[in-house]
Structure formats: structure tokens, C-alpha cells
Design a protein around this motif. Sequence first.
Motif, mmCIF file in Angstrom:
data_model
loop_
_atom_site.group_PDB
_atom_site.id
_atom_site.type_symbol
_atom_site.label_atom_id
_atom_site.label_comp_id
_atom_site.label_asym_id
_atom_site.label_seq_id
_atom_site.Cartn_x
_atom_site.Cartn_y
_atom_site.Cartn_z
ATOM 1 N N THR A 70 0.873 -1.231 0.020
ATOM 2 C CA THR A 70 0.019 0.141 0.085
ATOM 3 C C THR A 70 0.871 1.294 -0.133
ATOM 4 N N ALA A 71 0.160 2.277 -0.019
ATOM 5 C CA ALA A 71 1.101 3.710 -0.062
ATOM 6 C C ALA A 71 1.931 3.680 1.433
ATOM 7 N N HIS A 72 1.599 3.004 2.457
ATOM 8 C CA HIS A 72 2.275 3.129 3.518
ATOM 9 C C HIS A 72 3.438 2.300 3.616
ATOM 10 N N SER A 73 3.224 0.806 2.798
ATOM 11 C CA SER A 73 4.371 0.083 3.057
ATOM 12 C C SER A 73 5.336 -0.266 1.621
ATOM 13 N N LYS A 74 5.015 0.261 0.511
ATOM 14 C CA LYS A 74 5.806 0.112 -0.676
ATOM 15 C C LYS A 74 7.165 0.715 -0.594
ATOM 16 N N ARG A 75 8.139 0.209 -1.408
ATOM 17 C CA ARG A 75 9.548 0.813 -1.293
ATOM 18 C C ARG A 75 9.948 0.536 -2.763
ATOM 19 N N VAL A 76 11.040 1.230 -3.042
ATOM 20 C CA VAL A 76 11.601 1.255 -4.238
ATOM 21 C C VAL A 76 12.278 -0.189 -4.516
ATOM 22 N N PRO A 77 11.877 -0.754 -5.674
ATOM 23 C CA PRO A 77 12.362 -2.287 -5.800
ATOM 24 C C PRO A 77 13.912 -2.031 -5.732
ATOM 25 N N ARG A 78 14.458 -3.227 -5.170
ATOM 26 C CA ARG A 78 15.717 -3.621 -5.058
ATOM 27 C C ARG A 78 16.600 -3.310 -6.233
ATOM 28 N N TRP A 79 16.370 -3.828 -7.566
ATOM 29 C CA TRP A 79 16.905 -3.790 -8.467
ATOM 30 C C TRP A 79 16.972 -2.250 -8.998
ATOM 31 N N VAL A 80 16.427 -1.295 -8.647
ATOM 32 C CA VAL A 80 16.553 0.167 -9.193
ATOM 33 C C VAL A 80 17.924 0.635 -8.363
ATOM 34 N N PHE A 81 18.362 0.316 -6.994
ATOM 35 C CA PHE A 81 19.460 0.642 -6.783
ATOM 36 C C PHE A 81 20.898 0.378 -7.271
ATOM 37 N N SER A 82 20.703 -0.860 -7.959
ATOM 38 C CA SER A 82 21.802 -1.037 -8.592
ATOM 39 C C SER A 82 21.948 -0.798 -10.341
ATOM 40 N N ALA A 83 20.939 -0.169 -10.660
ATOM 41 C CA ALA A 83 20.633 0.157 -11.863
ATOM 42 C C ALA A 83 21.713 1.199 -12.487
ATOM 43 N N PRO A 84 21.986 1.479 -13.662
ATOM 44 C CA PRO A 84 22.903 2.567 -14.073
ATOM 45 C C PRO A 84 22.170 3.818 -13.788
ATOM 46 N N PRO A 85 22.927 4.777 -13.718
ATOM 47 C CA PRO A 85 22.420 6.324 -13.492
ATOM 48 C C PRO A 85 21.199 6.608 -14.371
ATOM 49 N N HIS A 86 21.475 6.274 -15.828
ATOM 50 C CA HIS A 86 20.349 6.764 -16.606
ATOM 51 C C HIS A 86 19.062 6.141 -16.318
ATOM 52 N N GLN A 87 19.193 4.909 -15.747
ATOM 53 C CA GLN A 87 18.026 4.162 -15.410
ATOM 54 C C GLN A 87 17.496 4.571 -14.048
ATOM 55 N N ILE A 88 18.140 5.056 -12.926
ATOM 56 C CA ILE A 88 17.849 5.570 -11.988
ATOM 57 C C ILE A 88 17.033 6.968 -12.120
ATOM 58 N N ALA A 89 17.756 7.550 -13.165
ATOM 59 C CA ALA A 89 17.253 9.024 -13.599
ATOM 60 C C ALA A 89 15.601 8.754 -13.994
ATOM 61 N N GLN A 90 15.478 7.879 -15.085
ATOM 62 C CA GLN A 90 14.119 7.459 -15.552
ATOM 63 C C GLN A 90 13.208 7.035 -14.208
ATOM 64 N N PHE A 91 13.389 6.273 -13.281
ATOM 65 C CA PHE A 91 12.833 5.974 -12.341
ATOM 66 C C PHE A 91 12.226 7.184 -11.603
ATOM 67 N N VAL A 92 13.271 7.824 -10.965
ATOM 68 C CA VAL A 92 12.838 9.098 -10.320
ATOM 69 C C VAL A 92 11.945 10.158 -11.225
ATOM 70 N N GLY A 93 12.043 10.215 -12.338
ATOM 71 C CA GLY A 93 11.277 10.921 -13.265
ATOM 72 C C GLY A 93 10.048 10.593 -13.226
ATOM 73 N N ALA A 94 9.930 9.155 -13.421
ATOM 74 C CA ALA A 94 8.524 8.690 -13.481
ATOM 75 C C ALA A 94 7.734 9.180 -11.986
ATOM 76 N N TYR A 95 8.534 8.601 -11.022
ATOM 77 C CA TYR A 95 7.897 8.721 -9.575
ATOM 78 C C TYR A 95 7.612 10.351 -9.450
ATOM 79 N N PHE A 96 8.470 11.136 -9.918
ATOM 80 C CA PHE A 96 7.900 12.681 -9.921
ATOM 81 C C PHE A 96 7.231 13.198 -10.566
ATOM 82 N N ASP A 97 6.942 12.537 -11.670
ATOM 83 C CA ASP A 97 5.778 12.937 -12.817
ATOM 84 C C ASP A 97 4.575 12.580 -11.783
ATOM 85 N N CYS A 98 4.580 11.463 -11.353
ATOM 86 C CA CYS A 98 3.410 11.022 -10.522
ATOM 87 C C CYS A 98 2.992 11.565 -9.181
#
Length: 189
Positions: A70-98
Motif C-alpha cells: 500500500t502507500a504506507h508499505s511500498k518501497r523502491v524495488p531493490r533492482w533500481v538501486f543497482s541500475a545504471p544512472p540513466h535508469q535511476i534517473a528514469q525511475f525518479v522522473g516517473a515517480y516525480f511525474d506522478c
Amino acid sequence: FTSGQSFETHERPSINAKITNADVAVVEDLYNCARVMGWEVHQDKHDPITYTFKGGVRAWLRESRLAGCTAHSKRVPRWVFSAPPHQIAQFVGAYFDCDGFVTKRGLKFKSAKLEISSVNRLLLADIQHLLVRLGICSRIRRREGSYTYKGATRRNEYWVLYLSDLDNVARFAQQIPLRTPKRERLQEW
């Protein structure tokens, strides 16, 4: 988008994956992401800003440890932390867009203030960690507010991750791809 505010999963005999969003740019990106992942997207007949995902999304949600969250319990998936910088930027951008906001910082300053609000401090700490990986510093602060639901006013605690100094806002604007009108608002400052 799966860590964005309106993503729902319900642990029952099966998992339902729904996203509610009215922003055209976000919805277009949802369809594109679903296509790339091989999922189907169905628009709700009774609620035209709600979209249900099918065709493999359940396994991905389980694997990403988002199933049943739920909104109270979800976390960033583990695989995002080991992703290359451009994929991390995409993830953060999508989250910020929402879930993000771009506002003017004070009356005297010609700069922006960026904020993301959530009831989940740990999720924001995850986002903050990803921002640090990109050389962007932010802060998290506790806030209290109230809302009215079914005629009753309730108080709630929530958290705000924010960037307000010029250097970090500029780094965010340069590195984080946004697809919504927030991009234009950020470029104004």
C-alpha cells in the motif's frame, strides 16, 4: 510508475494492479511501459482515469516485492538501486511525474522548489538515496495535515522530500527526465 502514489495491489487469490492518473503524458508513458514489458492495459469503463494491467504484471510485482503493498508499505524495488544512472534517473522522473510538485521558491527568488509528498517516510528515503547516487542532495521533513473523508475530518502525518537550493534544483532539471507539464514549470525557473 509502480511506486507512484496511485498504484494499488490487493493480495487476494490474485493480485490486481491498477493505476489512477489523469495526466495525458503519464498515461501515454504507462501504455509505452506496458507494451515494452509485454503487459495489457485496460481503461476502466466506470472510472476513465483508472487503468488495470494484465498479462505478466503479477509475477513482476511479486519479483519486485510490490505485490500486496500500500502507500504506507511500498518501497523502491531493490533492482533500481543497482541500475545504471540513466535508469535511476528514469525511475525518479516517473515517480516525480506522478507524485512531485514544482513551485516557485519565495517572492524574491527566481528559482523552483521541488517536493514529493508521501505517507511513507521509508519510500522517500529510498528516493533520496537514488538522488544522492545522481549527485543531487535533498531533505525530508515531517508534516501534519488533515483531510475530510465521508464527512469526517481526520488528521494525518506525512513526509515531504524537497530540493530548494539552486545547485540541486539545476542538477535535477539537467538529469531527471520529466514528461508532464512539471518539466516546463521547472524550465521557467
